[in-house]
Design an enzyme around this catalytic site. Structure first.
Site, PDB file in Angstrom:
ATOM      1  N   GLU A  39      12.791   1.778  -3.786  1.00 46.42           N
ATOM      2  CA  GLU A  39      12.352   0.802  -4.871  1.00 46.42           C
ATOM      3  C   GLU A  39      12.673   1.306  -6.321  1.00 46.42           C
ATOM      4  O   GLU A  39      12.416   0.973  -7.356  1.00 46.42           O
ATOM      5  CB  GLU A  39      10.927   0.446  -4.900  1.00 46.42           C
ATOM      6  CG  GLU A  39      10.804  -0.376  -3.511  1.00 46.42           C
ATOM      7  CD  GLU A  39       9.342  -1.064  -3.476  1.00 46.42           C
ATOM      8  OE1 GLU A  39       8.673  -0.601  -4.023  1.00 46.42           O
ATOM      9  OE2 GLU A  39       9.508  -1.986  -2.492  1.00 46.42           O
TER      10      GLU A  39
ATOM     11  N   CYS B  16       0.923  -1.297   0.126  1.00 45.65           N
ATOM     12  CA  CYS B  16      -0.015   0.066  -0.115  1.00 45.65           C
ATOM     13  C   CYS B  16       0.941   1.242  -0.169  1.00 45.65           C
ATOM     14  O   CYS B  16       0.453   2.446  -0.225  1.00 45.65           O
ATOM     15  CB  CYS B  16      -0.945   0.133   1.402  1.00 45.65           C
ATOM     16  SG  CYS B  16      -0.121  -0.644   2.748  1.00 45.65           S
TER      17      CYS B  16
END
Length: 89
Positions: A85, A58
């Site tokens: 990321e 999320c």
DNA sequence: TAGTTGACCGGAA
DNA sequence: ATTCCGGCCAACT
């Protein structure tokens, strides 16, 4: 034929968010639209806030304004995860 | 059943 | 550019 499985909007949102791959980010509006209701963007945020499942990234869901938005563990943590990321803010 | 809540969006000042 | 306000929806109590 019809299978009456009727998943709630919550389940749909989880499924959509779960499909988000590493380095990819979607806006709440996008998620709401993929979930079946683009007007339910508010509900999406409310639903995700109640989600505590690690299987659902999320933290890869951001606002349409380009801002990060809130997060269960703090916005800073969310920003850090995204940058980690490879997401450009 | 009805009312409250909330990780939002978009427009206006 | 930032801040304020109303609207819209699903889930919870």
């Amino acid at each position: 034929m019809k299978s009456s499985k009727e998943k709630t909007f919550t389940e749909k949102v989880y499924d959509v968010v779960r499909k988000i791959r590493k380095g990819k980010v979607l806006t709440y509006k996008e998620v709401a639209e993929k979930a079946g209701n683009r007007n339910a963007v508010r509900a999406v945020g409310t639903i995700l806030s109640k989600n505590f499942d690690n299987n659902i990234p999320c933290h890869r869901v951001i606002r349409s304004d380009g801002k990060i938005g809130q997060y269960n563990r703090g916005e800073s943590e969310k920003i850090r995860l995204l940058k980690k990321e490879g997401v450009i803010l």
